[in-house]
Design an enzyme around this catalytic site. Sequence first.
Site, PDB file in Angstrom:
ATOM      1  N   ALA A  90       0.816  -1.222   0.000  1.00  0.00           N
ATOM      2  CA  ALA A  90       0.000   0.000   0.000  1.00  0.00           C
ATOM      3  C   ALA A  90       0.845   1.266   0.000  1.00  0.00           C
ATOM      4  CB  ALA A  90      -0.943  -0.004   1.208  1.00  0.00           C
ATOM      5  N   ASP A 117      10.739  -6.674   1.713  1.00  0.00           N
ATOM      6  CA  ASP A 117      10.039  -7.349   2.803  1.00  0.00           C
ATOM      7  C   ASP A 117      10.444  -8.819   2.839  1.00  0.00           C
ATOM      8  OD1 ASP A 117       7.871  -8.397   4.610  1.00  0.00           O
ATOM      9  OD2 ASP A 117       7.072  -6.391   4.311  1.00  0.00           O
ATOM     10  N   LYS A 199       8.274   3.379  11.808  1.00  0.00           N
ATOM     11  CA  LYS A 199       7.250   3.062  12.811  1.00  0.00           C
ATOM     12  C   LYS A 199       7.904   2.408  14.011  1.00  0.00           C
ATOM     13  CE  LYS A 199       4.597  -0.587  12.164  1.00  0.00           C
ATOM     14  NZ  LYS A 199       3.528  -1.391  11.537  1.00  0.00           N
TER      15      LYS A 199
END
Length: 249
Positions: A90, A117, A199
Amino acid sequence: MAAAAVTRLWQTPSPLVQCRSLHVTLRTQKAKTGAEQIWLTRQQRDPYVKAAHAQHYRCRSAFKLLEIDKEHKILHPGNRVVDCGAAPGAWSQVLVDKVNSLGQDPAESVGFVLGVDLLRIAPLEGAVFLSKCDLTDPATHRKIIDLLPSGQADVILSDMAPNASGIKELDHQRLVGMCLSLVDFSGTVLRPGGNFLCKIWDGGESSLIRDRLQQRFQIVKTVKPKASRTESAEIYLLAKSHKSNNAPN
């Protein structure tokens, strides 16, 4: 923290911490556990899930990046961006548009989007993906440098997280370790003046990341976009203007 320990936790993500496919019809999916039922109910009521489906984003997290960029202006046409923890893609969807990686605006510079990833990432036009690659592994770092135009990035973004163990402090420590590894890698690949966003789950060791970022960037801020759920410990550390001298102060 040993990279192997991070890798093991990250390779087998819980279905409850993944952005599940928005093509699944949530109302017809039967929950197998009480926790899954709570998750499904929350998804059905979440306006960002509905908006992601309507706007064809792979996950609601797209709106976190859109909101952060709207306020802090970290993405520009022509940027070379590394999207860490990119699955399901996304953020990369947002990046393709923001940095003009498809050349959709001929008046602007053409950017480059590289997503990385441990999970498989479905192909996305305008982005290059390194799937099944551990971001704490130096071999992955070499692949990233080889793929980036001129071997440098203008922006590094991280929405990655280890698989949740259910032990809050342990999960926090593992994510801190992953972020510190990425901050160190930014010293090699991020151009002077570049931006960094990661994050974290806020906790007792968050200051370790802030301190290291403050050594290497001119501006460091804590941000929590509205698209982050209120009850979540998730926050983002935004570091702007990477210093040309990466040595600690």
